[in-house]
Design an enzyme around this catalytic site. Structure first.
Site, mmCIF file in Angstrom:
data_model
loop_
_atom_site.group_PDB
_atom_site.id
_atom_site.type_symbol
_atom_site.label_atom_id
_atom_site.label_comp_id
_atom_site.label_asym_id
_atom_site.label_seq_id
_atom_site.Cartn_x
_atom_site.Cartn_y
_atom_site.Cartn_z
ATOM 1 N N GLU A 115 49.227 68.142 76.309
ATOM 2 C CA GLU A 115 49.502 67.947 74.890
ATOM 3 C C GLU A 115 48.876 66.656 74.392
ATOM 4 O OE1 GLU A 115 53.597 70.378 74.180
ATOM 5 O OE2 GLU A 115 53.692 68.653 75.477
ATOM 6 N N CYS A 128 47.494 60.022 70.554
ATOM 7 C CA CYS A 128 48.250 59.801 71.790
ATOM 8 C C CYS A 128 47.723 60.808 72.807
ATOM 9 C CB CYS A 128 49.732 60.018 71.501
ATOM 10 S SG CYS A 128 50.769 59.853 72.956
ATOM 11 N N CYS A 135 53.836 64.532 85.738
ATOM 12 C CA CYS A 135 53.890 63.131 86.186
ATOM 13 C C CYS A 135 54.601 63.091 87.524
ATOM 14 C CB CYS A 135 54.659 62.305 85.155
ATOM 15 S SG CYS A 135 54.611 60.523 85.474
ATOM 16 N N CYS A 139 61.172 59.239 85.495
ATOM 17 C CA CYS A 139 62.028 58.442 84.619
ATOM 18 C C CYS A 139 63.078 59.373 84.019
ATOM 19 C CB CYS A 139 61.191 57.771 83.540
ATOM 20 S SG CYS A 139 59.884 56.781 84.281
ATOM 21 N N CYS A 142 62.858 60.854 80.380
ATOM 22 C CA CYS A 142 61.569 61.365 79.920
ATOM 23 C C CYS A 142 61.408 62.850 80.249
ATOM 24 C CB CYS A 142 60.446 60.563 80.572
ATOM 25 S SG CYS A 142 58.804 61.214 80.211
ATOM 26 N N CYS A 370 57.632 60.788 71.286
ATOM 27 C CA CYS A 370 57.530 60.180 72.625
ATOM 28 C C CYS A 370 58.484 60.845 73.595
ATOM 29 C CB CYS A 370 57.954 58.722 72.609
ATOM 30 S SG CYS A 370 57.057 57.699 71.508
HETATM 31 N N1 SAH Z 1 53.690 57.057 81.891
HETATM 32 C C1 SAH Z 1 53.436 56.046 80.937
HETATM 33 C C2 SAH Z 1 52.933 56.559 79.617
HETATM 34 C C3 SAH Z 1 53.569 57.797 79.050
HETATM 35 S S1 SAH Z 1 55.186 57.646 78.443
HETATM 36 C C4 SAH Z 1 54.649 55.191 80.758
HETATM 37 O O1 SAH Z 1 55.715 55.542 81.250
HETATM 38 O O2 SAH Z 1 54.538 54.131 80.138
HETATM 39 C C5 SAH Z 1 54.958 56.833 76.865
HETATM 40 C C6 SAH Z 1 56.207 56.098 76.368
HETATM 41 O O3 SAH Z 1 57.219 57.010 75.903
HETATM 42 C C7 SAH Z 1 56.847 55.264 77.452
HETATM 43 O O4 SAH Z 1 57.247 54.006 76.992
HETATM 44 C C8 SAH Z 1 58.056 56.105 77.779
HETATM 45 O O5 SAH Z 1 58.996 55.329 78.423
HETATM 46 C C9 SAH Z 1 58.465 56.618 76.432
HETATM 47 N N2 SAH Z 1 59.395 57.736 76.489
HETATM 48 C C10 SAH Z 1 59.480 58.674 77.447
HETATM 49 N N3 SAH Z 1 60.458 59.552 77.158
HETATM 50 C C11 SAH Z 1 61.008 59.164 75.986
HETATM 51 C C12 SAH Z 1 62.044 59.705 75.160
HETATM 52 N N4 SAH Z 1 62.693 60.808 75.480
HETATM 53 N N5 SAH Z 1 62.342 59.050 74.021
HETATM 54 C C13 SAH Z 1 61.648 57.948 73.666
HETATM 55 N N6 SAH Z 1 60.661 57.417 74.405
HETATM 56 C C14 SAH Z 1 60.333 58.016 75.556
HETATM 57 FE FE1 SF4 Z 2 55.982 59.553 83.848
HETATM 58 FE FE2 SF4 Z 2 57.553 59.844 81.706
HETATM 59 FE FE3 SF4 Z 2 58.040 57.875 83.446
HETATM 60 FE FE4 SF4 Z 2 55.880 57.731 81.861
HETATM 61 S S1 SF4 Z 2 58.027 57.693 81.194
HETATM 62 S S2 SF4 Z 2 55.969 57.316 84.074
HETATM 63 S S3 SF4 Z 2 55.320 59.928 81.731
HETATM 64 S S4 SF4 Z 2 58.162 60.083 83.889
#
Ligand code: SAH
Ligand code: SF4
Length: 395
Positions: A115, A128, A135, A139, A142, A370
């Protein structure tokens, strides 16, 4: 720097298999392009010039057909078309949100999907982009983290997302027309699916192409790479890419960060802060963005705000703190902090002398915000065992 090795070095990039074994020129560095031309019949003496010409056609004018490269001899164009292609990911669906945000689902080799989100603003437009399908990290807040890692994207697939968006925005210049400085696509953030620092070389090559002045020509200050904290690769990012850095910080104690951003078990807050403090490009004009997702009752107390400031001050890191209201997804184990809580948290940070913008949620109606990205074909949820094994976190 930590002697520990990155967790997922074994992740393979499987390049796209092209029709009739043709070679895709997209994603090759200038040197690789030159080598490819020589290897397939371009005389060495002409190679530098031809590389420059073809590069400009691809990245400055957005041309995909060798027949349109009018400053090359017809016979040479035909010869190129026999060996090479200029190929980018294919758009499968395109959704436009009420607020103008566009979400594209793109298909890449192997039938996988990634995406890409375009966010228009008054004075700029941000794309973006994704660096991996899924991944390896997990996290807990996420959505992408619940999806298995399928593979790394190639450099062609990464810069191809930018080219695809320029196609859709109809932003390729027309030869001879005056240069338009107001760009619809003016910024790139590596904040889509995947951890860019676990796909370092491809991300680097793709961003170098996006920055090249004879092509897409985006300034390195308009590209932001977001990482969850792959400490050994942070210095390399400054040296080899030179873009801006955002760090998914999200918690102020190791206890909480271990849960929210499990890579913290590998490189903890202190190790991360040290790497950020020595990010060579860090200066006041190029502050590091601390991303902080606001989760109700988990990481959003006044004490958290004070601890966050303390961490940043203690290491003297030029920083701005981007507060992200949590975007919910089906089955998410957290709730978004209230607006009042977010404002109070932002205020503490602001009083301490740091910018603390609250990220405006965009494209929520099309699940483009995000952390909501996850392609429809890859909904399999990881098992706990698998998560632990992939992340290498339990010994
Ligand atoms: N893997 C990288 C980049 C992708 S995530 C990273 O973790 O930085 C991009 C951003 O979106 C990161 O700051 C992540 O923590 C945030 N993010 C992920 N899930 C989210 C959610 N459900 N609500 C708000 N931000 C989120
Ligand atoms: Fe992977 Fe989501 Fe964690 Fe970024 S925030 S490292 S995309 S699991």
């Amino acid at each position: 720097m930590s002697p520990k090795a990155p967790i997922t070095q074994d992740v393979m990039t499987i390049p796209r298999k092209l029709p009739e074994g043709k070679i895709n020129l997209v994603g090759l560095t200038r040197d690789q392009l030159r080598d490819a031309l020589i290897e397939h019949g371009t005389p060495e003496k002409q190679a530098k010039m031809r590389t420059g010409q073809i590069w400009q056609w691809i990245y400055q004018w957005g041309v995909r057909d060798f027949a349109e490269m009018t400053n090359l001899a017809k016979a040479y164009r035909a010869q190129l078309a026999e060996t090479f292609v200029i190929e980018i990911p294919e758009v499968v669906t395109r959704q436009v949100s009420e607020d103008g945000t566009r979400k594209y689902l793109c298909r890449i080799a192997g039938g996988h999907e990634v995406e890409v989100v375009y966010i228009p603003e008054e004075d700029r437009g941000t794309l973006c982009i994704s660096s991996q399908v899924g991944c390896t990290l997990t996290c807990s807040f996420c959505h992408t983290g619940t999806q298995k890692l399928v593979r790394n994207l190639t450099a062609a697939e990464i810069v191809g997302q930018v080219m695809m968006a320029r196609d859709d925005l109809e932003e390729w210049p027309v030869p001879g027309a005056p240069k338009d400085e107001t760009r619809l696509l003016s910024n790139i953030v590596l904040m889509g699916m995947g951890e860019p620092l676990y796909n370092f070389e491809n991300v680097r090559d793709a961003m170098k192409i996006a920055m090249d002045p004879e092509g897409i020509s985006l300034s390195r200050r308009r590209i932001t790479l977001s990482t969850s904290g792959v400490v050994p690769e942070i210095a390399r990012t400054a040296e080899e890419i030179g873009c801006l850095l955002a760090i998914s910080f999200h918690a102020t104690t190791n206890e909480t960060r271990d849960v929210l951003v499990p890579i913290n078990k590998r490189w903890n807050i202190e190790e991360l802060l040290q790497a950020l403090a020595s990010y060579p490009k860090a200066s006041n004009s190029e502050r590091i963005t601390f991303e902080y997702v606001m989760l109700d009752g988990v990481n959003d107390s006044d004490e958290d705000a004070h601890r966050l400031i303390d961490h940043i001050k203690r290491h003297n890191i030029p920083a701005k703190i981007n507060l992200i209201p949590f975007n919910e997804w089906p089955g998410a184990p957290y709730k978004r902090s209230s607006n009042n809580r977010i404002r109070a948290f932002a205020n503490i940070i602001y009083q301490a002398g740091y910018a603390s913008p609250i990220r405006k949620t965009r494209g929520e109606d099309i699940m483009a915000a995000c952390g909501q990205l996850k392609s429809a074909t890859e909904r399999a949820r990881k098992s706990r065992k698998q998560i632990a094994a992939e992340a290498g976190l339990q010994s």
